[in-house]
Design a protein around this motif. Structure first.
Motif, mmCIF file in Angstrom:
data_model
loop_
_atom_site.group_PDB
_atom_site.id
_atom_site.type_symbol
_atom_site.label_atom_id
_atom_site.label_comp_id
_atom_site.label_asym_id
_atom_site.label_seq_id
_atom_site.Cartn_x
_atom_site.Cartn_y
_atom_site.Cartn_z
ATOM 1 N N PRO A 3 -5.615 42.618 -8.344
ATOM 2 C CA PRO A 3 -4.224 42.132 -8.270
ATOM 3 C C PRO A 3 -3.769 41.420 -9.536
ATOM 4 N N ALA A 4 -4.700 40.834 -10.278
ATOM 5 C CA ALA A 4 -4.323 40.069 -11.475
ATOM 6 C C ALA A 4 -3.687 40.940 -12.544
ATOM 7 N N ASP A 5 -4.217 42.154 -12.736
ATOM 8 C CA ASP A 5 -3.641 43.053 -13.753
ATOM 9 C C ASP A 5 -2.983 44.281 -13.133
ATOM 10 N N MET A 6 -2.840 44.255 -11.786
ATOM 11 C CA MET A 6 -2.230 45.371 -11.057
ATOM 12 C C MET A 6 -2.907 46.684 -11.427
ATOM 13 N N GLY A 7 -4.219 46.651 -11.466
ATOM 14 C CA GLY A 7 -4.972 47.826 -11.886
ATOM 15 C C GLY A 7 -5.793 48.455 -10.780
ATOM 16 N N ILE A 8 -5.784 49.788 -10.748
ATOM 17 C CA ILE A 8 -6.654 50.563 -9.873
ATOM 18 C C ILE A 8 -7.802 51.062 -10.742
ATOM 19 N N TYR A 9 -9.029 50.784 -10.336
ATOM 20 C CA TYR A 9 -10.199 51.120 -11.142
ATOM 21 C C TYR A 9 -11.082 52.109 -10.390
ATOM 22 N N ARG A 67 -4.273 35.763 1.564
ATOM 23 C CA ARG A 67 -5.252 34.886 0.904
ATOM 24 C C ARG A 67 -5.047 33.434 1.323
ATOM 25 N N SER A 68 -3.798 33.027 1.465
ATOM 26 C CA SER A 68 -3.518 31.661 1.909
ATOM 27 C C SER A 68 -3.999 31.440 3.338
ATOM 28 N N LEU A 69 -3.749 32.421 4.194
ATOM 29 C CA LEU A 69 -4.205 32.315 5.582
ATOM 30 C C LEU A 69 -5.724 32.275 5.664
ATOM 31 N N GLN A 70 -6.394 33.081 4.829
ATOM 32 C CA GLN A 70 -7.845 33.074 4.829
ATOM 33 C C GLN A 70 -8.396 31.731 4.376
ATOM 34 N N ALA A 71 -7.732 31.123 3.402
ATOM 35 C CA ALA A 71 -8.179 29.822 2.913
ATOM 36 C C ALA A 71 -8.003 28.741 3.980
ATOM 37 N N ARG A 72 -6.918 28.837 4.748
ATOM 38 C CA ARG A 72 -6.660 27.844 5.787
ATOM 39 C C ARG A 72 -7.474 28.088 7.046
ATOM 40 N N ASN A 73 -7.851 29.347 7.267
ATOM 41 C CA ASN A 73 -8.590 29.710 8.484
ATOM 42 C C ASN A 73 -9.803 30.566 8.129
ATOM 43 N N LEU A 81 2.617 43.687 -4.430
ATOM 44 C CA LEU A 81 4.016 43.610 -4.850
ATOM 45 C C LEU A 81 4.910 42.969 -3.792
ATOM 46 N N THR A 82 4.619 43.213 -2.527
ATOM 47 C CA THR A 82 5.461 42.660 -1.457
ATOM 48 C C THR A 82 5.144 41.201 -1.163
ATOM 49 N N GLY A 83 4.040 40.702 -1.722
ATOM 50 C CA GLY A 83 3.652 39.318 -1.470
ATOM 51 C C GLY A 83 2.734 39.158 -0.282
ATOM 52 N N PHE A 92 0.191 45.844 11.578
ATOM 53 C CA PHE A 92 -1.109 45.246 11.347
ATOM 54 C C PHE A 92 -1.020 43.734 11.075
ATOM 55 N N PHE A 93 0.220 43.245 10.896
ATOM 56 C CA PHE A 93 0.414 41.810 10.683
ATOM 57 C C PHE A 93 1.582 41.335 11.527
ATOM 58 N N ASP A 94 1.286 40.515 12.520
ATOM 59 C CA ASP A 94 2.330 40.066 13.417
ATOM 60 C C ASP A 94 3.203 38.979 12.819
ATOM 61 N N PHE A 95 2.823 38.438 11.634
ATOM 62 C CA PHE A 95 3.657 37.418 11.033
ATOM 63 C C PHE A 95 4.691 37.998 10.078
ATOM 64 N N ARG A 96 4.685 39.332 9.929
ATOM 65 C CA ARG A 96 5.667 39.956 9.043
ATOM 66 C C ARG A 96 6.907 40.348 9.832
#
Length: 288
Positions: A138-144, A188-194, A180-182, A284-288
């Protein structure tokens, strides 16, 4: 899948990697190591960068020497059949998703596809060996992608065919969409909190990326050939957490799932393909 030829003006592609082909002497790694570590990536890859770091520390021999700048995009794409295929897929993926973002009023940026051999350095995600398997940074938006993975996928996992390979790159492109959609940062924030929910959230991420891969194919249904869908479903099944754990002789433990079961991955891919509408992947995400 009958994809048209890429246009270099429509894609960003580069080459990279340690000098010497995988499996050779002088710091390369064997194909057996590639598939073993790739399986480890798919099973335990909640954070692919952790896998990359472990593989790099264990297997890198000597300094990384990049093979980039000297090759044009045309030369990279024409360096082999898999490279040409990947460029064709990237061209189609860009053409498919760019208008969707424009219609939604979300800023779009093309990902950069790096086709490498042996090992590669990213811009912001550290270094990786080919044993890490395909990944998105995600940092360089690269597919490797080290395309030797495709041979291993066919030989060791029984997942061959062009659509199986397209599924791999389309799945990684799905992570680009999440970036891109955030959504990726939200997760990642949810994983850090839970922390106790980290794996379950990662499974949702991976299944949604599978769904997006199916949406791409569904939106290009006129290019899909007989047998393509089965190739994709076979690949999705082969890299399900339960199947990989079973084949590795491990006890199947749902708490360690990070990418979903074979059935879940097949269903997610089929969901996208049959509906050809990215909104179905929101489930797949009920918070969206």
């Amino acid at each position: 899948m009958r994809l048209g030829k890429y246009e270099t003006s429509n894609i960003q592609v580069r080459s990279g990697g340690r000098r010497g082909m995988p499996g050779g002497r002088g710091g390369g790694i064997g194909c057996g190591a590639i598939i073993i570590a790739a399986i480890a990536y798919f099973v335990f890859g909640a954070d692919p960068l952790q896998t990359i770091g472990m593989i790099e520390g264990a297997q890198q021999q000597g300094p990384l020497q990049q093979q980039q700048a000297s090759m044009s995009e045309e030369q990279v794409c024409e360096s082999g059949p898999y490279s040409r295929e990947a460029c064709n897929a990237l061209n189609s993926l860009n053409n498919t998703w760019r208008p969707e973002f424009q219609r939604a009023g979300i800023a779009f940026k093309d990902p950069v596809l790096t086709l490498y051999s042996g090992a590669v350095s990213t811009e912001g995600c550290g270094s990786a060996s080919s044993a890490a398997g395909p990944f998105y940074c995600p940092a360089d938006m690269g597919i490797y992608i080290d395309t030797s993975f495709y041979d291993e996928m066919a030989r060791r996992m029984g997942a061959g065919g062009d659509f199986a390979r397209y599924y791999v790159i389309a799945h990684e492109y799905g992570h680009h969409i999440q970036n891109l959609t955030g959504l990726a940062s939200q997760v990642r924030s949810l994983q850090a909190r839970n922390p106790s929910q980290a794996n379950q959230l990662q499974v949702r991420m991976e299944l949604q990326a599978d769904c997006y891969a199916g949406v791409w194919a569904g939106k290009n249904r006129n290019l899909v050939e007989p047998g393509d869908m089965q190739e994709g479903l076979t690949a999705a099944s082969a890299i399900g957490d339960d199947t990989l754990m079973r084949n590795a002789g491990q006890r199947i433990n749902p708490e360690n799932f990070t990418h979903g079961t074979s059935r879940q991955r097949m269903e997610a891919l089929r969901l996208g393909l049959e509906n050809a509408d990215d909104s179905v992947c929101d489930r797949f995400f009920d918070f969206r």
